[in-house]
Each structure stands twice: as C-alpha cells, then as structure tokens.
Design an enzyme around this catalytic site. Structure first.
Site, PDB file in Angstrom:
ATOM      1  N   HIS A   1      27.374  20.809 -51.123  1.00 48.23           N
ATOM      2  CA  HIS A   1      28.006  19.605 -51.680  1.00 48.23           C
ATOM      3  C   HIS A   1      27.021  18.461 -51.897  1.00 48.23           C
ATOM      4  O   HIS A   1      27.319  17.514 -52.627  1.00 48.23           O
ATOM      5  CB  HIS A   1      29.189  19.152 -50.803  1.00 48.23           C
ATOM      6  CG  HIS A   1      28.817  18.455 -49.534  1.00 48.23           C
ATOM      7  ND1 HIS A   1      28.853  19.071 -48.301  1.00 48.23           N
ATOM      8  CD2 HIS A   1      28.408  17.189 -49.287  1.00 48.23           C
ATOM      9  CE1 HIS A   1      28.496  18.217 -47.363  1.00 48.23           C
ATOM     10  NE2 HIS A   1      28.211  17.058 -47.938  1.00 48.23           N
TER      11      HIS A   1
ATOM     12  N   ASP B   1      29.452  26.304 -48.291  1.00 48.77           N
ATOM     13  CA  ASP B   1      28.777  25.005 -48.405  1.00 48.77           C
ATOM     14  C   ASP B   1      27.314  25.088 -47.996  1.00 48.77           C
ATOM     15  O   ASP B   1      26.754  24.138 -47.452  1.00 48.77           O
ATOM     16  CB  ASP B   1      29.490  23.928 -47.585  1.00 48.77           C
ATOM     17  CG  ASP B   1      29.152  22.514 -48.075  1.00 48.77           C
ATOM     18  OD1 ASP B   1      28.766  22.372 -49.242  1.00 48.77           O
ATOM     19  OD2 ASP B   1      29.239  21.578 -47.268  1.00 48.77           O
TER      20      ASP B   1
ATOM     21  N   SER C   1      24.649  14.951 -43.954  1.00 45.09           N
ATOM     22  CA  SER C   1      25.002  16.294 -44.417  1.00 45.09           C
ATOM     23  C   SER C   1      23.765  17.089 -44.793  1.00 45.09           C
ATOM     24  O   SER C   1      22.910  16.609 -45.545  1.00 45.09           O
ATOM     25  CB  SER C   1      25.931  16.209 -45.625  1.00 45.09           C
ATOM     26  OG  SER C   1      27.198  15.736 -45.267  1.00 45.09           O
TER      27      SER C   1
END
Length: 363
Positions: free
Chosen positions: A93, A125, A202
């Site tokens: 992402h 992901d 992230s």
C-alpha cells in the site's frame, strides 16, 4: 475507573505462609535491557530506509484534471537467497500504482536511490523493490514462528517523516486476523505489538532482540489515526513465502474453493447450530461451478477441519485454503444440521478464478 491491585501484603498471615512469594523469579537489569536496545538500533538502523511514492490520483467524475498523490512509508534493506542484489522490503500500500521512476528510497546516510524493478502482492500487502547500487547494509530475516507473546521488540521507521525513529514494546498477541484493512488485503495473520507505530511507519521492520526482522509493520488500530498501542505486523515467515513466489514467477499462486464465509462466528451463532464453541468457518454463500459447489458444501455449513487441521476462525480458514496448491484433494470436516460430515474437495487456482470472474463481469 477503579484500579485493583493484588499483593501478598493484603493476605492473612496463614494464607501468606501457604503461598510464599517466589524466591527464584528473574530480575530485570534495566541497564542490560537498555544496552540491548542500543545494540539492535545500531545494528539495524543503517538498513532501514524511507520510501516516497508519487501515485496518480483517483479519477474524479466531471473533472479532467487530477493531482498526484504522495505516499510516505518505510522499508528495510535485505538480501534474498538465490537472487543477487539488494532489495527493499515494504508494504504494497506504500508503493501501489506508483511507477518505479516515481518511487524514491532515502538511505540512512541521506543518499537517494530509485528502484529498477518492483514486485507486489496486494493480497498480503507485501512489496519488494530491487536496487542496483553500491553495496549497502542489510538486515537479517528471523523466524516469526519462534516469536512468543511478551517478548521485547523494536520498531524502526519514518513516522510523520521522522526518519530512523526507534520505538519499543512487546509482542501483544499472535495470529491476529480479525482486522479491517484495505479492500485488497485478504491474507491476514498478524503479530500484534504495542510498539509505537504511526503514519509513515508502514513497511518498516519489527525486530527481535537479536536484531532480526520478525515482521513488517503494516497497520494500527486507532480512532485518531495515530498510535494507540495496538499495531499489526506481517510475520516474516509469511513474507518469505510471498517473496519466493514473487521473485520466481512474478506473482503468488493461491488455492481457492469458491465460497464466502461469515466475517464473524459468534457464540450465539454456534449455539443456534448445535455447537458448544464458536470455532470454525461459517459458510454464507457457495458459488456455482466452483470446487466448493462440486464438493457439496452448502450455506450454513461450518467447516471445522481442513485435512485434519482444526479451523480456528474464518480468517484461519482463508489462510489454510490460500496456502494449498491447485489440484490438491483435501478432506473437510463439516458441521451440518447438527451432524458431522466429511466432504472431499479439489482445490482450485485463485488467480484463474479471479480472471474468470472478471471476464463474466465484463460481459
């Protein structure tokens, strides 16, 4: 809120004698813990990078112009057996839909590189980027199957653009699957940690006290969008399996049956079906012309076992089937109308099924 504490001092002398305090409990040496944190931070920080991606903005109806979208995240430099070069491991992402020339990797020493190739698996992901550059420091990958609840961990990333931020915490839980994330993320089997994870973290590594990467930080549970002490990391063993397939064949092969399972299976649901525990996957829909239909599965069935493996919940069931090879024959233990049945199914190929569904949709 009332805080309740329990201690030996609140017990009667007789009870205290029957339950003396332990004499061999381990002591915590704060200085040694601090030294270990410092060691891991020094060892791994040079391998942690900031990732910036410029993506095309979603098309807006009635508007011919749209601005690009900037996405910031983190990553970690690794080497991969049998594949020469240095790779950046991050989240899909973070870089999704960005062309390689619009992705920027900022190194520990402020150098900037561009990836030459990008592989991604939206369903887990996971993304990996190839760097063609000078020899760089890399991090070692650990074994997430050995991780235990309560173990110390460190997280390194770029929250709010603050590169090389180190936070600490423990493993709060394992095998977390009931987490609402992006619509493309289907494979969920997270490590939960209370190490501070914030926007921009992230893709950064979750580390054990040996300085090994045991997870890739992915999401937080928060009403405000910032750290609330509940964060989720993709176990590195799952990441390894994804990487192997991405680099070998360019995509990840997954098994499929062709059914929809309920997003939750509550004790009341189990009791209504005659089960004494809410364990298994409750079937909501069986799609026509699929392996599930051929096996005889029906709505309101509860899948209790897959080839002898007890199904914990719906997410565990999805992961079990996804990890199987197409063409494999499996045995399912199913609860139907207060009776235990055994059905056999032949696993289908997820990618082939999705392509067929898309063709049917476009007709």
């Amino acid at each position: 809120m009332v805080a309740v504490t329990f201690g030996i001092h609140g017990l009667s002398p007789a009870v205290a004698q029957m339950n003396p305090p332990p004499t061999t409990s381990p002591t915590l040496d704060a200085a040694r813990i601090s030294e270990r944190f410092e060691y891991v931070a020094r060892k791994v920080s040079p391998a942690v990078v900031a990732v910036e991606a410029v993506k095309p903005a979603p098309a807006r109806s009635g508007s011919s112009k749209s601005r690009s979208v900037d996405e910031s995240g983190s990553g970690v430099l690794i080497r991969i057996a049998r594949h020469p070069g240095i790779y950046v491991l991050t989240n899909n992402h973070v870089i999704q839909q960005a062309p390689p020339d619009q992705i920027t990797i900022s190194l520990y020493d402020n150098r900037i590189l561009k990836p030459t190739k990008v592989w991604a698996d939206p369903e887990s992901d996971v993304a990996v980027l190839l760097l063609n550059g000078p020899d760089l420091p890399t991090a070692a990958l650990g074994d997430s199957d050995k991780v235990r609840v309560g173990q110390w961990v460190l997280a390194i990333g770029s929250p709010f653009g603050l590169n090389q931020t180190v936070t600490h915490g423990i493993i709060s839980a394992r095998e977390r699957g009931q987490v609402s994330l992006g619509s493309t993320i289907r494979i969920k089997d997270f490590l939960q940690t209370d190490a501070a994870i914030n926007p921009g973290s992230s893709g950064g590594p979750l580390l054990n006290m040996e300085g090994e990467v045991i997870g890739i930080n992915t999401a937080i549970a928060s009403h405000s969008g910032s750290n609330s002490g509940v964060a989720f990391s993709i176990p590195i063993n799952l990441v390894k399996r994804v990487l192997d397939q991405l680099l070998e064949r360019g995509s990840v092969a997954r098994g499929y049956l062709g059914l929809q399972v309920a997003a939750s299976f509550e004790p009341a649901d189990a009791a209504a079906l005659g089960l004494n525990r809410a364990q298994g996957a409750l079937v909501e829909t069986v799609y026509a012309d699929t392996p599930a239909a051929a096996a005889g599965l029906r709505a309101r069935d509860v899948v209790l076992e897959v080839d002898g493996v007890p199904v914990r919940n719906e997410n565990h069931f999805i992961n079990l089937i996804s990890g199987l090879q197409a063409g494999r024959r499996i045995r399912l233990h199913v609860w139907r109308e207060r009776r235990l049945l055994t059905l056999e199914a032949v696993v289908g190929d997820w990618n082939t099924a999705q392509a067929r569904f898309q063709r049917d949709k476009d007709k």
